[in-house]
Motif scaffolding. Structure first.
Motif, PDB file in Angstrom:
ATOM      1  N   THR A   1      69.641  34.105   2.036  1.00 22.14           N
ATOM      2  CA  THR A   1      68.960  35.342   2.447  1.00 22.14           C
ATOM      3  C   THR A   1      67.892  34.988   3.474  1.00 22.14           C
ATOM      4  O   THR A   1      67.163  33.999   3.306  1.00 22.14           O
ATOM      5  CB  THR A   1      68.303  36.027   1.237  1.00 22.14           C
ATOM      6  OG1 THR A   1      69.315  36.385   0.300  1.00 22.14           O
ATOM      7  CG2 THR A   1      67.553  37.288   1.656  1.00 22.14           C
TER       8      THR A   1
ATOM      9  N   ARG B   1      77.045  41.195   6.104  1.00 26.94           N
ATOM     10  CA  ARG B   1      76.658  39.795   6.306  1.00 26.94           C
ATOM     11  C   ARG B   1      77.674  38.912   5.582  1.00 26.94           C
ATOM     12  O   ARG B   1      77.885  39.044   4.385  1.00 26.94           O
ATOM     13  CB  ARG B   1      75.262  39.502   5.744  1.00 26.94           C
ATOM     14  CG  ARG B   1      74.126  40.075   6.563  1.00 26.94           C
ATOM     15  CD  ARG B   1      72.772  39.544   6.086  1.00 26.94           C
ATOM     16  NE  ARG B   1      72.491  38.203   6.574  1.00 26.94           N
ATOM     17  CZ  ARG B   1      72.340  37.137   5.793  1.00 26.94           C
ATOM     18  NH1 ARG B   1      72.490  37.219   4.497  1.00 26.94           N
ATOM     19  NH2 ARG B   1      72.073  35.956   6.321  1.00 26.94           N
TER      20      ARG B   1
ATOM     21  N   LYS C   1      77.572  35.911   4.700  1.00 28.49           N
ATOM     22  CA  LYS C   1      76.985  35.076   3.656  1.00 28.49           C
ATOM     23  C   LYS C   1      76.701  35.859   2.371  1.00 28.49           C
ATOM     24  O   LYS C   1      76.400  35.261   1.336  1.00 28.49           O
ATOM     25  CB  LYS C   1      75.691  34.426   4.173  1.00 28.49           C
ATOM     26  CG  LYS C   1      75.918  33.454   5.318  1.00 28.49           C
ATOM     27  CD  LYS C   1      74.617  32.840   5.797  1.00 28.49           C
ATOM     28  CE  LYS C   1      74.869  31.858   6.947  1.00 28.49           C
ATOM     29  NZ  LYS C   1      73.599  31.252   7.439  1.00 28.49           N
ATOM     30  N   ASP C   2      76.786  37.181   2.459  1.00 30.35           N
ATOM     31  CA  ASP C   2      76.516  38.018   1.276  1.00 30.35           C
ATOM     32  C   ASP C   2      77.791  38.434   0.544  1.00 30.35           C
ATOM     33  O   ASP C   2      77.735  39.159  -0.453  1.00 30.35           O
ATOM     34  CB  ASP C   2      75.747  39.284   1.689  1.00 30.35           C
ATOM     35  CG  ASP C   2      74.269  39.002   1.909  1.00 30.35           C
ATOM     36  OD1 ASP C   2      73.874  37.825   1.827  1.00 30.35           O
ATOM     37  OD2 ASP C   2      73.509  39.955   2.139  1.00 30.35           O
TER      38      ASP C   2
ATOM     39  N   GLU D   1      71.853  41.450  12.913  1.00 27.86           N
ATOM     40  CA  GLU D   1      72.918  41.370  11.902  1.00 27.86           C
ATOM     41  C   GLU D   1      73.083  42.684  11.142  1.00 27.86           C
ATOM     42  O   GLU D   1      74.188  43.121  10.854  1.00 27.86           O
ATOM     43  CB  GLU D   1      72.597  40.256  10.899  1.00 27.86           C
ATOM     44  CG  GLU D   1      72.789  38.862  11.428  1.00 27.86           C
ATOM     45  CD  GLU D   1      72.621  37.830  10.326  1.00 27.86           C
ATOM     46  OE1 GLU D   1      73.637  37.417   9.733  1.00 27.86           O
ATOM     47  OE2 GLU D   1      71.464  37.455  10.041  1.00 27.86           O
ATOM     48  N   VAL D   2      71.940  43.302  10.810  1.00 30.15           N
ATOM     49  CA  VAL D   2      71.953  44.521   9.992  1.00 30.15           C
ATOM     50  C   VAL D   2      71.095  45.572  10.674  1.00 30.15           C
ATOM     51  O   VAL D   2      69.981  45.296  11.102  1.00 30.15           O
ATOM     52  CB  VAL D   2      71.405  44.242   8.573  1.00 30.15           C
ATOM     53  CG1 VAL D   2      71.501  45.507   7.723  1.00 30.15           C
ATOM     54  CG2 VAL D   2      72.148  43.096   7.918  1.00 30.15           C
TER      55      VAL D   2
END
Length: 401
Positions: free
Chosen positions: A161, A177, A179-180, A267-268
């Motif tokens: 995170t 994401r 990685k999430d 990214e978001v």
């Protein structure tokens, strides 16, 4: 059995049906107040322990008033981290978060506890108050165990995170994401686990004449006063509370964080629909629906049911119910003819809430252990029925005038 003519005859015998609707049947037999207090404290400890691991550490929200309270705790921790920069900021933010996470729920429940004292029962008030206070104390104490906030059961939700989000105490998992991706599955596992555990604890508390507070107090009072099933209404209230909690404790903090950190916004997108309907929110919705389903299986307390009691001591049971000071049952007695013996028998009929039916079964068993007890869910009803309600002294005086 075959007779002389080699024809089959059937032997009729009496068997006991064991399809009891009373889950946790041992708890139904606990009437001693001290034992009820002890069990309530055990349940409070379990509630707090799993609450820290599955809710406080994960970014999920509890149900109803509890979830709204937790959202303000998260907002408070975010504001301290965002507005103040210093060596001890993280520590101060967590201290505030941990205390508010549990304490606000207790404060918001005070009016409901007062309502339960006057409108439900003193025992219910005492046991619910004990649960609320003890779970608050246990929750804060467990939350202050060193590094407890880094303990994850189904997967580390803060791994990979962005540091800024961690520093600002924002607990969120994103859809877009990479990685999430694994965190999304973990988050749903946390929600499912809490839904089941909370359902068992809440059902056990209710059987002990207690509750976990919040909307349950309103539900018990309303269903007993107006004799209505309110399960669907409270499902809507829980979902509405979750939307409020998600807005206050997650969407606003992450929106401000992304807005003030352009690199993160690459990214978001801040204030986007996908950010609002984040995995935390969707997991929370699944959790509420599953919890409602499990509670309804274990102890469908808000269901309206029709009860029939077949007993050779029907009149004795009926008289005992009328003389019982805690009586909430309006009964009628039907005469029937047994198809096998052709003898006249009596059946007690009553309509009540499920939680009262459970108490009624135990009451009847004390008089007639062999009574045949049936319960039928009432899906729809229209018309009038007689109900028995305990009258306060002021009401009695008004009636007399």
């Amino acid at each position: 059995i075959r007779n002389e003519n080699n024809k089959i005859r059937y032997l009729t015998k009496k068997i006991k049906l064991s399809q009891s609707f009373l889950h946790f049947s041992i708890l139904h037999r606990v009437n001693n107040f001290k034992i009820q207090v002890f069990l309530t404290l055990i349940l409070a400890l379990l509630f707090s322990f799993f609450g820290v691991l599955l809710i406080q550490n994960t970014g999920l929200y509890g149900m109803g008033i509890e979830g709204i309270s937790q959202s303000f705790a998260r907002l408070g921790a975010f504001l301290i981290s965002f507005l103040r920069q210093g060596e001890n900021t993280k520590q101060k933010a967590y201290i505030v978060y941990n205390i508010l996470f549990w304490a606000i729920t207790l404060v918001l429940n005070i009016p409901l506890l007062i309502l339960s004292y006057f409108k439900i029962s003193k025992r219910f008030f005492k046991l619910t108050t004990i649960f609320m206070i003890s779970s608050t104390i246990f929750g804060i104490a467990i939350g202050f165990i060193p590094n407890i906030e880094k303990l994850f059961v189904f997967g580390n939700l803060i791994k990979n995170t962005p540091q800024k989000i961690i520093d600002y105490k924002v607990q969120i998992v994103f859809w877009n994401r990479e990685k999430d991706a694994i965190k999304q599955l973990s988050l749903f596992l946390y929600g499912i686990a809490w839904a089941i555990i909370q359902a068992f604890i809440a059902s056990a508390l209710f059987i002990l004449s207690s509750s976990s507070g919040g909307f349950d107090i309103l539900g018990i009072w309303y269903s007993r006063k107006y004799f209505k099933s309110v399960g669907s209404i409270f499902m809507i209230l829980h979902l509405s509370s979750l939307l409020i909690a998600n807005t206050v404790g997650t969407f606003i903090p992450i929106g401000i964080t992304l807005h003030n950190n352009p690199k993160l916004a690459e990214e978001v997108t801040a204030w986007s629909i996908s950010t609002f309907f984040n995995p935390n929110l969707i997991s929370g919705i699944v959790m509420i629906l599953l919890n409602g389903f499990v509670v309804n299986l274990l102890f469908p307390k808000y269901n309206l049911v029709h009860v029939q009691i077949y007993s050779s001591k029907a009149f004795e049971i009926n008289e005992a119910l009328k003389n019982n000071e805690n009586n909430t049952y309006a009964t009628s007695i039907t005469k029937i003819i047994g198809g096998y013996t052709l003898k006249e028998k009596n059946v007690i009929n009553t309509t009540c809430m499920y939680f009262d039916a459970a108490s009624l079964l135990l009451f009847v068993r004390k008089i007639d252990e062999n009574a045949f007890f049936t319960i039928t869910d009432i899906k729809r009803a229209d018309g009038y029925i007689y109900v028995s309600q305990k009258m306060e002294e002021n009401d009695i005086n008004k009636k007399a005038k």
